[in-house]
Design a protein around this motif. Structure first.
Motif, mmCIF file in Angstrom:
data_model
loop_
_atom_site.group_PDB
_atom_site.id
_atom_site.type_symbol
_atom_site.label_atom_id
_atom_site.label_comp_id
_atom_site.label_asym_id
_atom_site.label_seq_id
_atom_site.Cartn_x
_atom_site.Cartn_y
_atom_site.Cartn_z
ATOM 1 N N GLY A 124 40.463 26.552 -7.513
ATOM 2 C CA GLY A 124 39.792 27.680 -8.134
ATOM 3 C C GLY A 124 40.454 29.013 -7.860
ATOM 4 N N VAL A 125 41.463 29.042 -7.009
ATOM 5 C CA VAL A 125 42.119 30.300 -6.659
ATOM 6 C C VAL A 125 43.399 30.444 -7.460
ATOM 7 N N PRO A 126 43.532 31.486 -8.276
ATOM 8 C CA PRO A 126 44.736 31.661 -9.106
ATOM 9 C C PRO A 126 46.029 31.674 -8.308
ATOM 10 N N ALA A 127 46.015 32.300 -7.121
ATOM 11 C CA ALA A 127 47.232 32.372 -6.312
ATOM 12 C C ALA A 127 47.687 30.988 -5.875
ATOM 13 N N THR A 128 46.732 30.131 -5.530
ATOM 14 C CA THR A 128 47.059 28.766 -5.128
ATOM 15 C C THR A 128 47.638 27.989 -6.299
ATOM 16 N N PHE A 129 47.048 28.159 -7.466
ATOM 17 C CA PHE A 129 47.549 27.473 -8.654
ATOM 18 C C PHE A 129 48.976 27.916 -8.970
ATOM 19 N N GLU A 130 49.240 29.230 -8.862
ATOM 20 C CA GLU A 130 50.577 29.747 -9.153
ATOM 21 C C GLU A 130 51.599 29.184 -8.168
ATOM 22 N N TYR A 131 51.206 29.081 -6.905
ATOM 23 C CA TYR A 131 52.101 28.524 -5.884
ATOM 24 C C TYR A 131 52.446 27.071 -6.204
ATOM 25 N N LEU A 132 51.427 26.275 -6.546
ATOM 26 C CA LEU A 132 51.656 24.873 -6.881
ATOM 27 C C LEU A 132 52.504 24.742 -8.144
ATOM 28 N N ASP A 133 52.280 25.638 -9.104
ATOM 29 C CA ASP A 133 53.040 25.598 -10.353
ATOM 30 C C ASP A 133 54.521 25.866 -10.101
ATOM 31 N N LYS A 134 54.806 26.836 -9.234
ATOM 32 C CA LYS A 134 56.212 27.137 -8.914
ATOM 33 C C LYS A 134 56.855 25.994 -8.130
ATOM 34 N N MET A 135 56.086 25.389 -7.217
ATOM 35 C CA MET A 135 56.608 24.254 -6.464
ATOM 36 C C MET A 135 56.896 23.088 -7.404
ATOM 37 N N GLN A 136 56.026 22.903 -8.375
ATOM 38 C CA GLN A 136 56.215 21.840 -9.354
ATOM 39 C C GLN A 136 57.482 22.070 -10.171
ATOM 40 N N GLU A 137 57.757 23.310 -10.532
ATOM 41 C CA GLU A 137 58.970 23.637 -11.275
ATOM 42 C C GLU A 137 60.218 23.333 -10.451
ATOM 43 N N ARG A 138 60.141 23.523 -9.145
ATOM 44 C CA ARG A 138 61.272 23.197 -8.263
ATOM 45 C C ARG A 138 61.562 21.711 -8.315
ATOM 46 N N VAL A 139 60.508 20.902 -8.289
ATOM 47 C CA VAL A 139 60.687 19.450 -8.357
ATOM 48 C C VAL A 139 61.285 19.041 -9.695
ATOM 49 N N ALA A 179 60.120 -2.819 -8.744
ATOM 50 C CA ALA A 179 59.754 -1.584 -8.047
ATOM 51 C C ALA A 179 59.152 -0.576 -9.017
ATOM 52 N N THR A 180 58.357 0.338 -8.497
ATOM 53 C CA THR A 180 57.678 1.335 -9.326
ATOM 54 C C THR A 180 57.946 2.746 -8.814
ATOM 55 N N MET A 181 57.799 3.707 -9.730
ATOM 56 C CA MET A 181 57.911 5.127 -9.385
ATOM 57 C C MET A 181 56.757 5.848 -10.066
ATOM 58 N N THR A 182 55.904 6.497 -9.285
ATOM 59 C CA THR A 182 54.766 7.232 -9.826
ATOM 60 C C THR A 182 55.137 8.700 -9.966
ATOM 61 N N ILE A 183 55.012 9.209 -11.193
ATOM 62 C CA ILE A 183 55.356 10.599 -11.481
ATOM 63 C C ILE A 183 54.075 11.326 -11.835
ATOM 64 N N HIS A 184 53.720 12.348 -11.069
ATOM 65 C CA HIS A 184 52.478 13.077 -11.317
ATOM 66 C C HIS A 184 52.649 14.537 -10.910
ATOM 67 N N PRO A 185 51.757 15.409 -11.345
ATOM 68 C CA PRO A 185 51.847 16.824 -10.961
ATOM 69 C C PRO A 185 51.623 17.022 -9.470
ATOM 70 N N ILE A 186 52.125 18.142 -8.964
ATOM 71 C CA ILE A 186 51.919 18.494 -7.559
ATOM 72 C C ILE A 186 50.448 18.806 -7.330
ATOM 73 N N ARG A 187 49.900 18.313 -6.227
ATOM 74 C CA ARG A 187 48.513 18.604 -5.897
ATOM 75 C C ARG A 187 48.344 18.577 -4.380
ATOM 76 N N LEU A 188 47.372 19.338 -3.916
ATOM 77 C CA LEU A 188 47.081 19.374 -2.483
ATOM 78 C C LEU A 188 45.990 18.376 -2.124
ATOM 79 N N THR A 189 44.876 18.419 -2.875
ATOM 80 C CA THR A 189 43.776 17.485 -2.645
ATOM 81 C C THR A 189 43.197 17.105 -3.999
ATOM 82 N N GLY A 190 42.169 16.318 -3.993
ATOM 83 C CA GLY A 190 41.513 15.940 -5.238
ATOM 84 C C GLY A 190 40.528 16.988 -5.724
ATOM 85 N N MET A 191 40.382 18.091 -4.997
ATOM 86 C CA MET A 191 39.426 19.123 -5.373
ATOM 87 C C MET A 191 39.992 19.995 -6.497
ATOM 88 N N VAL A 192 39.089 20.607 -7.248
ATOM 89 C CA VAL A 192 39.513 21.529 -8.302
ATOM 90 C C VAL A 192 40.008 22.814 -7.661
#
Length: 245
Positions: free
Chosen positions: A153-168, A138-151
């Motif tokens: 560009g909005v700082p607020a969105t990045f901050e939200y994802l960063d905080k969600m990632q810290e929760r994980v 069995a495998t486990m893939t560990i990667h950063p939180i992301r919404l889509t494959g797009m870059v």
């Protein structure tokens, strides 16, 4: 006039209910109906569906089905332990964390086993139980939180994802033996996934990193769960007479 056998309406209703449960939950019994075993099996397969409904061709585990089951398991005195079987690609982060938190807060013994894969947000669910197993292949893939494959560009969105990632990260490191530094190294490693960042951890490697407790299959998982159930029972049920000195 011949006696024509009348249909057994209670039996037909029972079969209809059973078919409906199989279609909705992918299993033949739900916690309040489990009579022949003190262990309930919860399966989390496919993609974890959260606030957005996925296309009908996707194999999904709907969190609005899982959460009531966990509540029923906690309330049902006949259920003494829970076995969680995972083969998931991940899915909705908040739904996955909600399931993880509920499993971690259960008062009854819990054992998880990753078969096939426990990727992305499936990692917190896998480590949320009292003891965790992973199949050798069995495998486990560990990667950063992301919404889509797009870059992003909005700082607020990045901050939200960063905080969600810290929760994980906090949840995984709290409920497993992996350190925060090691988990972040796995999360941000390059070259392990094609055109992506992250790490694909297989069987024994997951145990060596401290993510999972042991390598094993369904037999080992059931044995461990029974041991945890026996240990959680009152001492009088375990053969201890409790004689006062």
């Amino acid at each position: 006039m011949e006696n024509v056998p009348q249909p057994n309406k209670p039996e037909e209703a029972k079969n209809s209910t059973l078919i409906e449960k199989i279609q909705q939950l992918g299993q033949t019994n739900v916690p309040h109906m489990s009579q022949d075993s003190s262990i309930h099996c919860l399966t989390i397969v496919g993609q974890i569906e959260g606030h957005i409904q996925l296309p009908p061709q996707n194999k999904t585990t709907k969190y609005e089905h899982v959460i009531p089951q966990i509540v029923a398991i906690e309330q049902n005195p006949k259920i003494e332990g829970l076995l969680v079987i995972l083969n998931t690609v991940g899915g909705d982060v908040e739904a996955g964390l909600a399931i993880s938190e509920m499993l971690a807060s259960l008062s009854k013994p819990t054992v998880s086993i990753v078969l096939g894969g426990g990727h992305s947000i499936g990692v917190p669910i896998a480590v949320s139980c009292d003891y965790s197993f992973i199949a050798e292949t069995a495998t486990m893939t560990i990667h950063p939180i992301r919404l889509t494959g797009m870059v992003i560009g909005v700082p607020a969105t990045f901050e939200y994802l960063d905080k969600m990632q810290e929760r994980v990260i906090r949840f995984v490191t709290k409920h497993s033996q992996v350190s925060e530094e090691q988990f972040k190294d796995l999360m941000f490693a390059k070259g392990n996934l094609t055109r992506d960042i992250g790490t694909n951890v297989i069987g024994h490697d997951a145990v060596e990193f401290g993510l999972m407790d042991d390598v094993g299959g369904i037999g080992q998982a059931m044995k461990k769960l029974n041991e945890l159930i026996d240990a959680s029972r009152p001492s009088s049920e375990n053969g201890d007479e409790g004689i006062l000195q």
